[in-house]
Enzyme design. Sequence first.
Site, PDB file in Angstrom:
ATOM      1  N   GLU A   1      -3.001   0.803  -4.758  1.00  0.00           N
ATOM      2  CA  GLU A   1      -2.721   0.498  -3.354  1.00  0.00           C
ATOM      3  C   GLU A   1      -1.884  -0.770  -3.364  1.00  0.00           C
ATOM      4  O   GLU A   1      -2.408  -1.875  -3.513  1.00  0.00           O
ATOM      5  CB  GLU A   1      -4.040   0.283  -2.583  1.00  0.00           C
TER       6      GLU A   1
ATOM      7  N   CYS B   1      -0.883  -6.027   4.172  1.00  0.00           N
ATOM      8  CA  CYS B   1       0.017  -5.173   3.373  1.00  0.00           C
ATOM      9  C   CYS B   1       0.884  -4.278   4.252  1.00  0.00           C
ATOM     10  O   CYS B   1       1.999  -3.940   3.884  1.00  0.00           O
ATOM     11  CB  CYS B   1      -0.786  -4.342   2.392  1.00  0.00           C
TER      12      CYS B   1
END
Length: 460
Positions: A217, A251
Amino acid sequence: MNILETDSNRIDEIVQSQRLFFKSGQSTEIKFRLSQLKVLKKLIKKNEIAIATALKEDLNKSFEESFLTEINIVYQEIDLHIKKLKHWSRKQSVATPWFMWPSSSYTEPMPLGNTLIIAPWNYPFQLLINPLVGAISSGCTAILKPSEYANSTAYLMDKLITEHFETNYIAVINGGIPTNTYLLNQKFDLIFFTGSTAVGKIVAQSAARFLTPTVLELGGKSPCVVDQTAQIETAARRIAWGKTINAGQTCIAPDYILVHESVQKSLIEALKHSLVKFYGEDAKQSAFYPRMIHRRAVERMDVFLKEGKIAYGGTTNANERFVEPTLLTDILPDAKVMQEEIFGPVLPILTYRTIKDALEIIEQHEKPLAFYYFGNDKSAKTLLGQVTSGGACINDTIMHIANDHLPFGGVGHSGSGKYHGYESFKTFSHFRPVVSSPTYIDLPFRYPPFKYFGWLKKLL
Ligand code: NAD
């Protein structure tokens, strides 16, 4: 507060004990998995204030922001897994071709085994515990490695997890790069890594030595396109929010804006208006505005601030880890701010005339983790069709992460593998395909000397 590096002998012991525990089969029992999910939920409920306090210490997050973007996301995930686990873990029948008659076929989920979960510092609670929900629900064991930069949260999670779970089932290992490197030299059945693309490559290389599957991720530059058909005030509010939660250290924060030149001015005005509404004239005084993780992060922003014209904000204070929400226009050619993932509250605003121009800028970067488009449905369809990204929102930012019925993850340089809800269960499981053949009959077609081959070939 200094976090001690977990001793390598202790790591060996924990890894070994988790292997033995998984072999015992206890973590695989559905009753056990459900009970452990409930232990996890209770632990969080009981320590909600302590968790929020740690997040305040690490990143100055308000209780409201911590609850909405960290704690509640985990509650939702646990509740969904408790509700669906029995259903998800059932065998699933699949069709069997006629030539295999009278066999039947199905898939059965099996836990992958011993897993390692490595988390970053920006959502240090959620990004450590949300993958753990998938590990527990699928019947795996887990070693959790929090980020050394979010000290208070790492320390608290170590304490809480150790108090509530046996270390041969779930354990926290603390430390920085040497500890992580040592961990990556152990054999696991899955490594679930959240962090930067650069470290993602190190993780993938280490995992390859053992052929360990990885979920990566990662990050990237997530573009946000604002078309001339956009509802500007709503767009500005949603972008300003998405860019400044956790002071831009998200993010999937919109990294930069591409706005149609005809609406640039009105968008900037609306963004300013939203920022003042959220955090007042002086964001430093706001109870709701987080801080950067460390001094170095402020210094990175200082470099970006010199690469354009400041349309709003621009103040920083490294001692207080403060960076004001900042709008940047007239970006210099070759500016770093348009090359690296920003990961802070600095928002470059670039203009475009045609969609082709906008696409050219987007295509200068690797596939992003998120793509945001504001405007009408017709152009949304065109653009979404041309930009590959991990996730996307039309007329919104961030919210695709909030729906645990949607898979979350990157693509290409922004990551591989997905999680959240059923996807987490799938990620920590192996879906074994099984063919079951009764013995009351054994048709001769597949066996040499292929007596019926001519007849069979006609039928196939
Ligand atoms: P990072 O990659 O520096 O660190 C992540 C973890 O890796 C930490 O636990 C750290 O101890 C470890 N680590 C760091 N360097 C290492 C090395 N050389 N060898 C082995 N281990 C090492 O990431 P970060 O700075 O903590 O987080 C920021 C990054 O994470 C951003 O790029 C952001 O986009 C990304 N991120 C992605 C997601 C997502 O869900 N895709 C979520 C949050 C953050």
